[in-house]
Each structure stands twice: as structure tokens, then as C-alpha cells.
Write a protein that holds these residues in place. Sequence first.
Motif, PDB file in Angstrom:
ATOM      1  N   ILE A  53      -4.578   5.144  -5.310  1.00  0.00           N
ATOM      2  CA  ILE A  53      -3.128   5.005  -5.148  1.00  0.00           C
ATOM      3  C   ILE A  53      -2.839   4.237  -3.873  1.00  0.00           C
ATOM      4  N   THR A  54      -1.721   3.513  -3.870  1.00  0.00           N
ATOM      5  CA  THR A  54      -1.255   2.777  -2.704  1.00  0.00           C
ATOM      6  C   THR A  54       0.204   3.117  -2.479  1.00  0.00           C
ATOM      7  N   ILE A  55       0.528   3.488  -1.232  1.00  0.00           N
ATOM      8  CA  ILE A  55       1.888   3.879  -0.864  1.00  0.00           C
ATOM      9  C   ILE A  55       2.357   2.905   0.215  1.00  0.00           C
ATOM     10  N   PHE A  56       3.621   2.490   0.155  1.00  0.00           N
ATOM     11  CA  PHE A  56       4.136   1.491   1.077  1.00  0.00           C
ATOM     12  C   PHE A  56       5.267   2.032   1.946  1.00  0.00           C
ATOM     13  N   GLY A  57       5.478   1.395   3.102  1.00  0.00           N
ATOM     14  CA  GLY A  57       6.636   1.661   3.946  1.00  0.00           C
ATOM     15  C   GLY A  57       6.615   3.013   4.623  1.00  0.00           C
ATOM     16  N   ARG A  58       7.824   3.558   4.809  1.00  0.00           N
ATOM     17  CA  ARG A  58       7.980   4.843   5.504  1.00  0.00           C
ATOM     18  C   ARG A  58       7.267   5.972   4.757  1.00  0.00           C
ATOM     19  N   ALA A  59       7.257   5.895   3.416  1.00  0.00           N
ATOM     20  CA  ALA A  59       6.556   6.911   2.616  1.00  0.00           C
ATOM     21  C   ALA A  59       5.067   6.938   2.961  1.00  0.00           C
ATOM     22  N   ALA A  60       4.490   5.784   3.277  1.00  0.00           N
ATOM     23  CA  ALA A  60       3.079   5.718   3.663  1.00  0.00           C
ATOM     24  C   ALA A  60       2.845   6.456   4.969  1.00  0.00           C
ATOM     25  N   GLU A  61       3.752   6.292   5.926  1.00  0.00           N
ATOM     26  CA  GLU A  61       3.617   6.979   7.216  1.00  0.00           C
ATOM     27  C   GLU A  61       3.781   8.481   7.060  1.00  0.00           C
ATOM     28  N   ILE A  62       4.712   8.896   6.216  1.00  0.00           N
ATOM     29  CA  ILE A  62       4.920  10.332   5.972  1.00  0.00           C
ATOM     30  C   ILE A  62       3.691  10.916   5.271  1.00  0.00           C
ATOM     31  N   ALA A  63       3.165  10.202   4.285  1.00  0.00           N
ATOM     32  CA  ALA A  63       1.966  10.670   3.586  1.00  0.00           C
ATOM     33  C   ALA A  63       0.810  10.827   4.561  1.00  0.00           C
ATOM     34  N   ASN A  64       0.643   9.881   5.463  1.00  0.00           N
ATOM     35  CA  ASN A  64      -0.428   9.958   6.457  1.00  0.00           C
ATOM     36  C   ASN A  64      -0.261  11.177   7.364  1.00  0.00           C
ATOM     37  N   GLU A  82      -6.160  -4.728 -10.376  1.00  0.00           N
ATOM     38  CA  GLU A  82      -6.679  -5.481  -9.226  1.00  0.00           C
ATOM     39  C   GLU A  82      -7.977  -6.174  -9.607  1.00  0.00           C
ATOM     40  N   GLN A  83      -8.147  -7.416  -9.173  1.00  0.00           N
ATOM     41  CA  GLN A  83      -9.365  -8.194  -9.419  1.00  0.00           C
ATOM     42  C   GLN A  83      -9.839  -8.805  -8.116  1.00  0.00           C
ATOM     43  N   TRP A  84     -11.161  -8.840  -7.914  1.00  0.00           N
ATOM     44  CA  TRP A  84     -11.730  -9.445  -6.730  1.00  0.00           C
ATOM     45  C   TRP A  84     -13.185  -9.812  -7.001  1.00  0.00           C
ATOM     46  N   THR A  85     -13.772 -10.564  -6.094  1.00  0.00           N
ATOM     47  CA  THR A  85     -15.182 -10.926  -6.172  1.00  0.00           C
ATOM     48  C   THR A  85     -15.897 -10.201  -5.043  1.00  0.00           C
ATOM     49  N   ASP A  86     -16.956  -9.459  -5.374  1.00  0.00           N
ATOM     50  CA  ASP A  86     -17.665  -8.700  -4.343  1.00  0.00           C
ATOM     51  C   ASP A  86     -18.579  -9.617  -3.522  1.00  0.00           C
ATOM     52  N   GLN A  87     -19.292  -9.053  -2.573  1.00  0.00           N
ATOM     53  CA  GLN A  87     -20.125  -9.835  -1.647  1.00  0.00           C
ATOM     54  C   GLN A  87     -21.269 -10.540  -2.354  1.00  0.00           C
ATOM     55  N   SER A  88     -21.720  -9.995  -3.488  1.00  0.00           N
ATOM     56  CA  SER A  88     -22.800 -10.653  -4.213  1.00  0.00           C
ATOM     57  C   SER A  88     -22.302 -11.647  -5.263  1.00  0.00           C
ATOM     58  N   GLY A  89     -20.997 -11.910  -5.274  1.00  0.00           N
ATOM     59  CA  GLY A  89     -20.435 -12.907  -6.173  1.00  0.00           C
ATOM     60  C   GLY A  89     -20.037 -12.391  -7.539  1.00  0.00           C
ATOM     61  N   ASN A  90     -20.147 -11.095  -7.768  1.00  0.00           N
ATOM     62  CA  ASN A  90     -19.758 -10.517  -9.056  1.00  0.00           C
ATOM     63  C   ASN A  90     -18.259 -10.266  -9.094  1.00  0.00           C
ATOM     64  N   LYS A  91     -17.661 -10.546 -10.255  1.00  0.00           N
ATOM     65  CA  LYS A  91     -16.234 -10.269 -10.425  1.00  0.00           C
ATOM     66  C   LYS A  91     -16.064  -8.780 -10.678  1.00  0.00           C
ATOM     67  N   ARG A  92     -15.142  -8.171  -9.971  1.00  0.00           N
ATOM     68  CA  ARG A  92     -14.872  -6.748 -10.091  1.00  0.00           C
ATOM     69  C   ARG A  92     -13.399  -6.556 -10.409  1.00  0.00           C
ATOM     70  N   SER A  93     -13.065  -5.394 -10.980  1.00  0.00           N
ATOM     71  CA  SER A  93     -11.665  -5.077 -11.261  1.00  0.00           C
ATOM     72  C   SER A  93     -11.502  -3.570 -11.369  1.00  0.00           C
ATOM     73  N   LYS A  94     -10.258  -3.124 -11.207  1.00  0.00           N
ATOM     74  CA  LYS A  94      -9.930  -1.704 -11.366  1.00  0.00           C
ATOM     75  C   LYS A  94      -8.423  -1.575 -11.555  1.00  0.00           C
ATOM     76  N   HIS A  95      -8.029  -0.454 -12.111  1.00  0.00           N
ATOM     77  CA  HIS A  95      -6.614  -0.103 -12.188  1.00  0.00           C
ATOM     78  C   HIS A  95      -6.303   0.845 -11.049  1.00  0.00           C
ATOM     79  N   SER A  96      -5.120   0.714 -10.485  1.00  0.00           N
ATOM     80  CA  SER A  96      -4.646   1.632  -9.450  1.00  0.00           C
ATOM     81  C   SER A  96      -3.147   1.822  -9.666  1.00  0.00           C
ATOM     82  N   ILE A  97      -2.559   2.713  -8.880  1.00  0.00           N
ATOM     83  CA  ILE A  97      -1.125   2.972  -9.000  1.00  0.00           C
ATOM     84  C   ILE A  97      -0.445   2.598  -7.697  1.00  0.00           C
ATOM     85  N   ALA A  98       0.575   1.748  -7.796  1.00  0.00           N
ATOM     86  CA  ALA A  98       1.457   1.444  -6.659  1.00  0.00           C
ATOM     87  C   ALA A  98       2.559   2.497  -6.701  1.00  0.00           C
TER      88      ALA A  98
END
Length: 150
Positions: A53-64, A82-98
Motif C-alpha cells: 500500500i502507498t499513502i500520500f500527504g498528511r495521511a502518510a504522516e499520520i499513518a507513520n 507497477e512495472q520496473w526493470t530490476d538490477q539484473s535486467g529482468n522486467k518485474r511487475s506487481k499490483h499495489s493499492i494507492a
Amino acid sequence: MYNRVIMVGNLTRDIELRYTPSGTAIAKSAIATNRRFKTQTGEQKEETCFIDITIFGRAAEIANQYLHKGRRVLIEGRLVFEQWTDQSGNKRSKHSIAVDNLQMLGGRDERGEGFGAAPQQSTPQPQQTQTPQPTQNIPEIDIDDDDIPF
């Protein structure tokens, strides 16, 4: 299109708070939810789903400030792929919640017991003795059910 997720679960790790160069707070963590079910053979099974999960703004500070590993939360937000390339060059992906909305569940003193946190010790309080109060005569009121506004 409609993208809305509502989940209740326990935090699997403490909040990790960072700030963007513009000063916006971003908090990351993950929650775990359990599902119990019976197989066709009648055996009880349980599966656990872990999601970041990813929380933004003031809610992120309160959660912390208030949330720690093991704390039960209700989150509402949108599913992000989310999609990215890892350090070994492999394409990676995952679902998360904003996270758009976050609600802390459980009591004010809940400390996430059951996820490795030490139980909180409480000091016993002396019992208060109360003197019995005399019963008051309460008049009976005749009200029809249709007269009640709720």
C-alpha cells in the motif's frame, strides 16, 4: 471505468515514510488479509493475501505516527499496476493499492500483538466501591410505535 478497492487487514511491516523533493509525504507498507474456506473434501484451508500500500500527504504522516506492524486497518483506494526493470535486467511487475482513505481499527491501545510485538503490561487498578443509589420511580409512558421517529 471504475477502480475501487476496500480491504481490511493487518500491517505486515512498520510504515516507511519518505518525502518528495517538493515536500509531499509518501508512506509505504503492506497489509495481509486472510480467507478461510473448505475444500471439496471438507478440509479447512486458509490463504493469506499480501499487498503493498502507498499513502500520500498528511495521511502518510499520520499513518507513520500511529500505525505499526500488526495494526488492523481498513483501507480504501485504487489498484495500481507497477512495472520496473530490476538490477539484473529482468522486467518485474506487481499490483499495489494507492490509498485514498485509511481507518485505524481496534482499540486506541492496540499494539499489534500477534505479529511479534511484546504484549503491553498493565498495572492493576484498585477496585472502586460504589454506594448503592436509591431506585427512582420512573413513570410509564404510553407511546405508539408509529410515533417513534426512527
